[in-house]
Motif scaffolding. Structure first.
Motif, short mmCIF file in Angstrom:
data_model
loop_
_atom_site.label_atom_id
_atom_site.label_comp_id
_atom_site.label_asym_id
_atom_site.label_seq_id
_atom_site.Cartn_x
_atom_site.Cartn_y
_atom_site.Cartn_z
N VAL A 289 -10.14 -4.81 -18.14
CA VAL A 289 -11.30 -4.45 -17.11
C VAL A 289 -11.12 -5.44 -16.37
N ILE A 290 -11.00 -6.74 -16.40
CA ILE A 290 -10.69 -7.58 -15.30
C ILE A 290 -9.61 -7.18 -14.34
N LEU A 291 -8.91 -6.68 -14.85
CA LEU A 291 -7.37 -6.40 -14.00
C LEU A 291 -7.63 -5.04 -13.25
N LEU A 292 -8.79 -4.16 -13.39
CA LEU A 292 -8.80 -3.04 -12.91
C LEU A 292 -8.91 -3.11 -11.21
N PRO A 293 -9.61 -4.06 -10.88
CA PRO A 293 -9.64 -4.19 -9.25
C PRO A 293 -8.22 -4.62 -8.78
N ILE A 294 -7.48 -5.52 -9.13
CA ILE A 294 -6.33 -6.00 -8.70
C ILE A 294 -5.42 -4.66 -8.83
N LEU A 295 -5.28 -3.81 -9.96
CA LEU A 295 -4.29 -2.72 -10.09
C LEU A 295 -4.65 -1.83 -9.07
N LEU A 296 -5.84 -1.47 -8.79
CA LEU A 296 -6.09 -0.57 -7.50
C LEU A 296 -5.91 -1.10 -6.60
N TYR A 297 -6.17 -2.15 -6.17
CA TYR A 297 -5.95 -2.69 -4.86
C TYR A 297 -4.41 -2.81 -4.57
N HIS A 298 -3.49 -3.34 -5.70
CA HIS A 298 -2.32 -3.19 -5.44
C HIS A 298 -1.58 -2.07 -5.11
N LEU A 299 -2.01 -0.99 -5.62
CA LEU A 299 -1.73 0.28 -5.61
C LEU A 299 -2.01 0.80 -4.20
N VAL A 300 -3.06 0.48 -3.55
CA VAL A 300 -3.40 1.03 -2.51
C VAL A 300 -3.16 0.39 -0.97
N GLN A 301 -2.65 -0.96 -1.44
CA GLN A 301 -2.21 -1.69 -0.39
C GLN A 301 -0.85 -1.31 0.06
N LEU A 302 -0.16 -0.83 -1.10
CA LEU A 302 1.47 -0.49 -0.93
C LEU A 302 1.30 1.11 -0.24
N VAL A 303 0.16 1.78 -0.43
CA VAL A 303 0.21 3.17 0.21
C VAL A 303 -0.23 3.05 1.76
N ILE A 304 -0.91 2.02 2.17
CA ILE A 304 -1.29 1.94 3.48
C ILE A 304 -0.33 1.17 4.21
N ALA A 305 0.26 0.46 3.80
CA ALA A 305 1.30 -0.59 4.46
C ALA A 305 2.09 0.25 5.33
N ALA A 306 2.72 1.54 5.01
CA ALA A 306 3.74 2.11 5.71
C ALA A 306 3.08 2.69 7.05
N PRO A 307 1.66 3.23 7.09
CA PRO A 307 1.34 3.61 8.31
C PRO A 307 0.95 2.40 9.25
N ILE A 308 0.78 1.24 8.71
CA ILE A 308 0.29 0.08 9.44
C ILE A 308 1.51 -0.37 10.21
N VAL A 309 2.72 -0.44 9.30
CA VAL A 309 4.17 -0.82 9.99
C VAL A 309 4.22 0.22 10.98
N LYS A 310 4.21 1.54 10.98
CA LYS A 310 4.34 2.29 11.80
C LYS A 310 3.49 2.13 13.18
N ARG A 311 2.22 1.77 12.83
CA ARG A 311 1.39 1.61 14.12
C ARG A 311 1.72 0.34 14.85
N LEU A 312 2.17 -0.72 14.35
CA LEU A 312 2.64 -1.98 14.59
C LEU A 312 3.94 -1.80 15.53
N THR A 313 5.03 -0.92 15.14
CA THR A 313 6.11 -0.74 15.76
C THR A 313 6.00 0.13 16.89
N LEU A 314 4.95 1.00 16.71
CA LEU A 314 4.84 1.66 18.07
C LEU A 314 4.06 0.87 19.20
#
Length: 315
Positions: A289-314
């Motif tokens: 149960v204690i791991l639930l926030p870090i598991l969800l955070y880890h998954l979402v941070q990888l999902v949003i990283a790609a569009p952030i990279v695209k925005r920075l390179t543009l």
């Protein structure tokens, strides 16, 4: 389509599903915990072998980036996790609230923070050293910092857990540093095998933790409000982490490459540290149960990283 998903994400999903379908019970749990501890020991031994001492010393010279990053990761982010846990009191279960405190106290990722820093045009050398140093500091800082912020509600956490942290995380890392002269070339020559061993160690820790939570029927402890707080709190933490790290880089007047390094190394949180450390610090029935926030955070941070990279390179 499946091949585009980060391999670590796929392995975490498999570990969670396996824990739900086939959890370990009874006496088998002790054996599984022993295997998990051994896998964590191996993980940190390999980390010790891989991290060249001269790179750590060279990275320490980038003071304008490094020490604000340490303060952000273990100061501002830890306090943000603690604040979310306080805000959610009465709305989410105590163990889930502790999960946000634990999330805030964890260090940055190494591989993904470095990879996305490189893709976005950041300072890769500083990203490697900063992320590695944050994880090394995390071995010493995360457990006592969590204990301080969680106070008496740190379920399953006792002072002897710090001894386990030293024995299972710090000792193998130091042994790896000692063995570096003999094993570094072998590790470099077997990258795919070592990476597989790394990911397997993390997956085993997640599987054992969630098996304990499943055995205790953790879903009965979390109502709809709790799940909504988990999702909403994770989104708020993502916004705070990424937005705050980027703004801090601007306040410090870092050049663009170092500001990008601050963004990814400062905002991302490490399941590679979170899962093994939880297996050491907490009883199996609460670790999942204690791991639930870090598991969800880890998954979402990888999902949003790609569009952030695209925005920075543009721009």
């Amino acid at each position: 389509m499946l091949s585009r998903i980060d391999p670590m994400v796929r392995l975490l999903v498999v570990a969670i599903v396996l824990a739900i379908v086939l959890p370990v019970h009874g006496s088998a749990r002790d054996a599984a915990q022993f295997v998990s501890n051994a896998a964590v020991f191996l993980l940190f031994f390999l980390n010790g072998v891989r991290l060249p001492r001269h790179e750590v010393m060279a990275g320490l010279s980038n003071h304008r980036l490094l020490w604000p990053l340490v303060a952000w990761c273990f100061g501002a982010m830890a306090l943000a996790g603690w604040g979310l846990s306080l805000a959610g009191q009465g709305w989410m279960p105590p163990l889930l609230a502790l999960g946000f405190v634990y999330l805030g106290c964890l260090p940055s990722t190494v591989q993904s923070a470095t990879a996305y820093t490189s893709l976005a045009g950041g300072n890769v050398a500083s990203a490697v050293v900063a992320a590695a140093l944050l994880n090394l500091i995390g071995v010493f800082v995360t457990a006592p910092l969590f204990s301080l912020l969680a106070g008496g509600s740190g379920s399953g956490f006792h002072s002897d857990a710090l001894i386990k942290v030293v024995a299972i995380l710090l000792v193998p890392f130091l042994l790896g540093q000692v063995a570096q002269g003999w094993l570094l070339e072998w590790v470099k020559g077997h990258r795919s095998l070592v990476t597989t061993m790394d990911r397997s160690s993390i997956a085993i820790a997640v599987y054992v933790a969630f098996s304990g939570a499943v055995a205790q029927q953790f879903w009965t402890r979390i109502d709809l409000a709790g799940w909504l707080w988990l999702a909403g709190g994770t989104v708020l933490f993502l916004v705070f982490g990424h937005g705050g790290a980027w703004l801090l880089g601007g306040v410090l007047r870092l050049d663009r490459p170092n500001r990008i390094t601050m963004l990814f190394a400062g905002a991302q949180k490490s399941i590679a540290m979170g899962a093994p450390l939880a297996a050491v610090l907490f009883r199996p029935d609460v670790a999942g149960v204690i791991l639930l926030p870090i598991l969800l955070y880890h998954l979402v941070q990888l999902v949003i990283a790609a569009p952030i990279v695209k925005r920075l390179t543009l721009g």
